[in-house]
Design a protein around this motif. Structure first.
Motif, PDB file in Angstrom:
ATOM      1  N   LYS A 335     -27.683  67.479  46.339  1.00  0.00           N
ATOM      2  CA  LYS A 335     -27.274  68.408  47.402  1.00  0.00           C
ATOM      3  C   LYS A 335     -28.361  69.423  47.749  1.00  0.00           C
ATOM      4  O   LYS A 335     -28.302  70.062  48.793  1.00  0.00           O
ATOM      5  CB  LYS A 335     -25.995  69.131  46.991  1.00  0.00           C
ATOM      6  N   ASP A 336     -29.322  69.578  46.856  1.00  0.00           N
ATOM      7  CA  ASP A 336     -30.454  70.476  47.098  1.00  0.00           C
ATOM      8  C   ASP A 336     -31.581  70.034  46.170  1.00  0.00           C
ATOM      9  O   ASP A 336     -31.615  70.409  44.999  1.00  0.00           O
ATOM     10  CB  ASP A 336     -30.065  71.932  46.824  1.00  0.00           C
ATOM     11  N   THR A 337     -32.496  69.243  46.691  1.00  0.00           N
ATOM     12  CA  THR A 337     -33.507  68.616  45.837  1.00  0.00           C
ATOM     13  C   THR A 337     -34.549  69.589  45.288  1.00  0.00           C
ATOM     14  O   THR A 337     -35.410  69.185  44.504  1.00  0.00           O
ATOM     15  CB  THR A 337     -34.225  67.484  46.604  1.00  0.00           C
ATOM     16  N   SER A 338     -34.461  70.856  45.673  1.00  0.00           N
ATOM     17  CA  SER A 338     -35.340  71.847  45.048  1.00  0.00           C
ATOM     18  C   SER A 338     -34.787  72.276  43.690  1.00  0.00           C
ATOM     19  O   SER A 338     -35.472  72.961  42.927  1.00  0.00           O
ATOM     20  CB  SER A 338     -35.492  73.070  45.953  1.00  0.00           C
ATOM     21  N   LYS A 339     -33.563  71.859  43.399  1.00  0.00           N
ATOM     22  CA  LYS A 339     -32.907  72.213  42.135  1.00  0.00           C
ATOM     23  C   LYS A 339     -32.714  70.971  41.278  1.00  0.00           C
ATOM     24  O   LYS A 339     -32.899  69.839  41.739  1.00  0.00           O
ATOM     25  CB  LYS A 339     -31.558  72.880  42.424  1.00  0.00           C
ATOM     26  N   TYR A 340     -32.345  71.189  40.014  1.00  0.00           N
ATOM     27  CA  TYR A 340     -32.135  70.079  39.089  1.00  0.00           C
ATOM     28  C   TYR A 340     -30.703  70.061  38.566  1.00  0.00           C
ATOM     29  O   TYR A 340     -30.123  71.105  38.234  1.00  0.00           O
ATOM     30  CB  TYR A 340     -33.105  70.144  37.904  1.00  0.00           C
ATOM     31  N   LEU A 341     -30.155  68.855  38.513  1.00  0.00           N
ATOM     32  CA  LEU A 341     -28.830  68.626  37.949  1.00  0.00           C
ATOM     33  C   LEU A 341     -28.963  68.274  36.477  1.00  0.00           C
ATOM     34  O   LEU A 341     -29.789  67.439  36.097  1.00  0.00           O
ATOM     35  CB  LEU A 341     -28.148  67.483  38.690  1.00  0.00           C
ATOM     36  N   VAL A 342     -28.147  68.921  35.642  1.00  0.00           N
ATOM     37  CA  VAL A 342     -28.121  68.633  34.203  1.00  0.00           C
ATOM     38  C   VAL A 342     -26.675  68.383  33.797  1.00  0.00           C
ATOM     39  O   VAL A 342     -25.785  69.169  34.137  1.00  0.00           O
ATOM     40  CB  VAL A 342     -28.700  69.802  33.384  1.00  0.00           C
ATOM     41  N   LYS A 343     -26.449  67.287  33.074  1.00  0.00           N
ATOM     42  CA  LYS A 343     -25.096  66.968  32.606  1.00  0.00           C
ATOM     43  C   LYS A 343     -25.106  66.736  31.098  1.00  0.00           C
ATOM     44  O   LYS A 343     -25.974  66.054  30.570  1.00  0.00           O
ATOM     45  CB  LYS A 343     -24.551  65.728  33.307  1.00  0.00           C
ATOM     46  N   ASP A 344     -24.113  67.314  30.442  1.00  0.00           N
ATOM     47  CA  ASP A 344     -23.947  67.158  29.000  1.00  0.00           C
ATOM     48  C   ASP A 344     -22.460  66.939  28.746  1.00  0.00           C
ATOM     49  O   ASP A 344     -21.633  67.772  29.121  1.00  0.00           O
ATOM     50  CB  ASP A 344     -24.450  68.414  28.277  1.00  0.00           C
ATOM     51  N   SER A 345     -22.112  65.798  28.155  1.00  0.00           N
ATOM     52  CA  SER A 345     -20.706  65.440  27.955  1.00  0.00           C
ATOM     53  C   SER A 345     -20.266  65.708  26.530  1.00  0.00           C
ATOM     54  O   SER A 345     -20.914  65.274  25.582  1.00  0.00           O
ATOM     55  CB  SER A 345     -20.483  63.962  28.298  1.00  0.00           C
ATOM     56  N   MET A 346     -19.155  66.419  26.388  1.00  0.00           N
ATOM     57  CA  MET A 346     -18.618  66.728  25.063  1.00  0.00           C
ATOM     58  C   MET A 346     -17.372  65.896  24.784  1.00  0.00           C
ATOM     59  O   MET A 346     -16.634  65.540  25.698  1.00  0.00           O
ATOM     60  CB  MET A 346     -18.320  68.217  24.941  1.00  0.00           C
ATOM     61  N   ARG A 347     -17.164  65.580  23.529  1.00  0.00           N
ATOM     62  CA  ARG A 347     -15.985  64.836  23.081  1.00  0.00           C
ATOM     63  C   ARG A 347     -15.352  65.564  21.904  1.00  0.00           C
ATOM     64  O   ARG A 347     -16.058  66.149  21.087  1.00  0.00           O
ATOM     65  CB  ARG A 347     -16.359  63.408  22.660  1.00  0.00           C
ATOM     66  N   PHE A 348     -14.032  65.477  21.802  1.00  0.00           N
ATOM     67  CA  PHE A 348     -13.318  66.169  20.722  1.00  0.00           C
ATOM     68  C   PHE A 348     -12.017  65.448  20.437  1.00  0.00           C
ATOM     69  O   PHE A 348     -11.357  64.927  21.326  1.00  0.00           O
ATOM     70  CB  PHE A 348     -13.050  67.629  21.100  1.00  0.00           C
ATOM     71  N   ILE A 349     -11.644  65.415  19.155  1.00  0.00           N
ATOM     72  CA  ILE A 349     -10.451  64.696  18.746  1.00  0.00           C
ATOM     73  C   ILE A 349      -9.205  65.579  18.818  1.00  0.00           C
ATOM     74  O   ILE A 349      -8.085  65.098  18.751  1.00  0.00           O
ATOM     75  CB  ILE A 349     -10.615  64.104  17.333  1.00  0.00           C
ATOM     76  N   LYS A 350      -9.395  66.890  18.961  1.00  0.00           N
ATOM     77  CA  LYS A 350      -8.256  67.793  19.115  1.00  0.00           C
ATOM     78  C   LYS A 350      -8.596  68.862  20.139  1.00  0.00           C
ATOM     79  O   LYS A 350      -9.711  69.377  20.187  1.00  0.00           O
ATOM     80  CB  LYS A 350      -7.846  68.415  17.788  1.00  0.00           C
ATOM     81  N   SER A 351      -7.620  69.189  20.963  1.00  0.00           N
ATOM     82  CA  SER A 351      -7.843  70.079  22.099  1.00  0.00           C
ATOM     83  C   SER A 351      -8.213  71.497  21.682  1.00  0.00           C
ATOM     84  O   SER A 351      -8.795  72.241  22.465  1.00  0.00           O
ATOM     85  CB  SER A 351      -6.602  70.112  22.997  1.00  0.00           C
ATOM     86  N   SER A 352      -7.913  71.861  20.440  1.00  0.00           N
ATOM     87  CA  SER A 352      -8.238  73.215  19.975  1.00  0.00           C
ATOM     88  C   SER A 352      -9.745  73.449  19.909  1.00  0.00           C
ATOM     89  O   SER A 352     -10.200  74.592  19.816  1.00  0.00           O
ATOM     90  CB  SER A 352      -7.625  73.449  18.591  1.00  0.00           C
ATOM     91  N   LEU A 353     -10.532  72.361  19.982  1.00  0.00           N
ATOM     92  CA  LEU A 353     -11.987  72.489  19.915  1.00  0.00           C
ATOM     93  C   LEU A 353     -12.621  72.809  21.269  1.00  0.00           C
ATOM     94  O   LEU A 353     -13.795  73.164  21.337  1.00  0.00           O
ATOM     95  CB  LEU A 353     -12.611  71.199  19.374  1.00  0.00           C
ATOM     96  N   ILE A 354     -11.852  72.703  22.345  1.00  0.00           N
ATOM     97  CA  ILE A 354     -12.425  72.862  23.680  1.00  0.00           C
ATOM     98  C   ILE A 354     -13.023  74.250  23.868  1.00  0.00           C
ATOM     99  O   ILE A 354     -14.171  74.398  24.305  1.00  0.00           O
ATOM    100  CB  ILE A 354     -11.352  72.611  24.770  1.00  0.00           C
ATOM    101  N   GLU A 355     -12.254  75.273  23.546  1.00  0.00           N
ATOM    102  CA  GLU A 355     -12.733  76.637  23.761  1.00  0.00           C
ATOM    103  C   GLU A 355     -13.997  76.921  22.949  1.00  0.00           C
ATOM    104  O   GLU A 355     -14.948  77.534  23.457  1.00  0.00           O
ATOM    105  CB  GLU A 355     -11.632  77.636  23.382  1.00  0.00           C
ATOM    106  N   GLU A 356     -14.019  76.452  21.713  1.00  0.00           N
ATOM    107  CA  GLU A 356     -15.193  76.641  20.859  1.00  0.00           C
ATOM    108  C   GLU A 356     -16.417  75.946  21.450  1.00  0.00           C
ATOM    109  O   GLU A 356     -17.510  76.497  21.491  1.00  0.00           O
ATOM    110  CB  GLU A 356     -14.897  76.080  19.468  1.00  0.00           C
ATOM    111  N   PHE A 357     -16.214  74.717  21.920  1.00  0.00           N
ATOM    112  CA  PHE A 357     -17.304  73.948  22.498  1.00  0.00           C
ATOM    113  C   PHE A 357     -17.835  74.606  23.771  1.00  0.00           C
ATOM    114  O   PHE A 357     -19.042  74.704  23.989  1.00  0.00           O
ATOM    115  CB  PHE A 357     -16.832  72.530  22.819  1.00  0.00           C
ATOM    116  N   GLU A 358     -16.932  75.041  24.624  1.00  0.00           N
ATOM    117  CA  GLU A 358     -17.353  75.679  25.874  1.00  0.00           C
ATOM    118  C   GLU A 358     -18.186  76.931  25.601  1.00  0.00           C
ATOM    119  O   GLU A 358     -19.153  77.206  26.324  1.00  0.00           O
ATOM    120  CB  GLU A 358     -16.134  76.019  26.724  1.00  0.00           C
TER     121      GLU A 358
END
Length: 465
Positions: A335-358
């Motif tokens: 959408k704007d080639t002067s910038k860079y897109l970075v993606k990092d995917s997280m996985r967790f076996i229990k939803s209680s880890l989401i807040e900590e990971f974020e």
């Protein structure tokens, strides 16, 4: 005959391009194929397909079983392949017991599951049966998330999307994605730059192989940038959100002698990684905007600070992975080639880890010129203590092969978690034949394994009440 029936279907599916996001043709074909078989087929607005298969004679009182697979595949190819995933069929190669493709991903994930479902519909003594086929499982589970609850009416759901024969999956990780946009600072440039090709890592599925010694090419490229103190003209690494990056390219202005020294250091440092790690370098003319040395250093530090790899196990036995992340993509932002897109995917076996990971990602973003958000959440599939389906699967397997199935909580995301949230009354299991090298051009499956898993599922379905 049974083995050939599964392969007959798989060969049909392999002829149709079906990368994630390009599923219209395969979705339409599944509807057409189902109607030719005399089944009732329904296609929803996102191209998921629900196929209702009538009960076999004297089986009308059995409970409904849902056979579930996804129609999309990961499109990866070797560097010397000219394959066009938008129009070319997958070229299958039979090599004894091995089935692979010619320089591309095979699509056994999950074409074999889909083919097995159609074969089972023909050959088993089943009651009311649904074949549920979803889109975009390999990217964001868009299909599963949009499946109507009406598509999930049944007692049992068998997900045929696991990749290890003899392993019965009974729960799976959920996930979420960190998406960041990095804004560099630039200056004008009109000189030669070094062109570096980073290649040879094994790569693989970011859930299944995240605890293996695969390495992450984005991290290695960032390490190189950080050490040479150069100016980035271009960086491009990673192809899929759920694939461990195995190759990448960097254009950079830096001292040639320092670059050679750092290349030797990195090759020596990472020579024990799976694969055959290498860095090749040449020079080319570059005219245009180039990142300043300060901006390039900050970009490298930012990438190095993002978590990737295994984070924790469920317990001290280290049998089941609990949480991980995969730094998957860095490239120009479309959408704007002067910038860079970075993606990092997280996985967790229990939803209680989401807040900590974020919070980890929030902290890693501080002090850098990035805008970020958390996207593409999908729920974990929780373990169910009481599962009649699981018991039948275990019993029939032991009767057939004289040994117990291994029970697993997997780290790769499965659509089962989404389905369970929509219909908690479903009794769900996941299994499948051996698939190796999924999401890479080395993807293979095995005819004997396909046959055995199919035979086992015939017994399971015949025995369901």
């Amino acid at each position: 005959m049974d083995k050939h029936l599964v392969l007959e279907y798989f060969e049909k599916f392999a002829k149709i391009p079906r990368g994630s996001g390009n599923e219209k043709e395969i979705s339409d074909y599944l509807v057409k194929l189902a109607k030719e078989k005399g089944y009732k087929a329904e296609q929803d607005k996102v191209l998921n397909v629900k196929i209702d298969v009538p009960s076999k004679e004297n089986c009308q009182n059995k409970k409904r079983v849902i056979l579930q697979a996804h129609m999309d595949m990961v499109c990866e190819k070797s560097s010397d392949s000219n394959h066009d995933f938008l129009k070319d069929p997958i070229k299958l190669i039979y090599d004894g017991d091995i089935l692979r493709a010619d320089g591309t991903t095979l699509g056994a994930d999950d074409g074999i599951g889909l083919a097995t479902a159609f074969a089972l519909a023909e050959t088993t003594e089943h009651g009311p049966m649904t074949i549920l086929v979803t889109v975009s499982e390999e990217t964001d589970m868009h299909g599963a998330k949009n499946v109507s609850a009406e598509f999930l009416q049944g007692s049992y759901l068998i997900n045929i999307d696991s990749e290890d024969e003899g392993i019965l999956t009974m729960a799976a990780a959920g996930g979420e994605q960190y998406k960041a946009i990095f804004t560099p600072s630039y200056e004008d440039y009109d000189k030669d730059v070094l062109s570096l090709e980073f290649a040879g890592l094994e790569g693989g599925h970011s859930g299944v192989e995240i605890d293996k010694n695969r390495g992450n090419m984005i991290k290695i490229i960032a390490e190189f940038i950080d050490k040479v103190n150069g100016k980035i003209a271009e960086i491009d690494c990673g192809t899929k959100d759920n694939a461990i990056p195995r190759q990448g390219k960097l254009l950079i202005s830096c001292d040639t002698d320092i670059a050679k020294k750092v290349i030797n250091e990195l090759v020596d440092k990472y020579q024990d990684l799976d694969g055959d790690f290498s860095i090749t370098v040449s020079t080319e003319k570059y005219k245009g905007k180039i990142q300043t040395e300060k901006s390039s250093k900050e970009f490298a530090k930012f990438l190095l600070g993002l978590p990737t790899g295994l984070r924790s196990y469920t317990d001290d036995t280290k049998k089941f992975l609990e949480s991980s992340s995969n730094l998957a993509i860095v490239r120009r932002y479309e959408k704007d080639t002067s910038k860079y897109l970075v993606k990092d995917s997280m996985r967790f076996i229990k939803s209680s880890l989401i807040e900590e990971f974020e919070q980890i990602f929030k902290d890693a973003s501080k002090g850098f010129n990035v805008d970020y958000e958390f996207i593409n959440y999908y729920p974990e599939w929780e373990y169910k203590e009481h599962s009649p389906l699981r018991e039948i699967v275990k019993k029939t397997y032991k009767e057939s092969y004289g040994k117990d199935m291994e029970l697993a909580i997997i780290h790769g995301g499965l659509e089962c978690g989404v389905f369970y949230k929509k219909n908690p009354n479903l009794d769900i299991v996941s299994l499948g034949p051996d698939v190796r090298g999924a999401h890479t051009p080395k993807e293979t499956t095995y005819l004997g394994s396909i046959q055995r898993v199919y035979n086992h599922l015939v017994k399971v379905i015949n025995e369901l009440d």
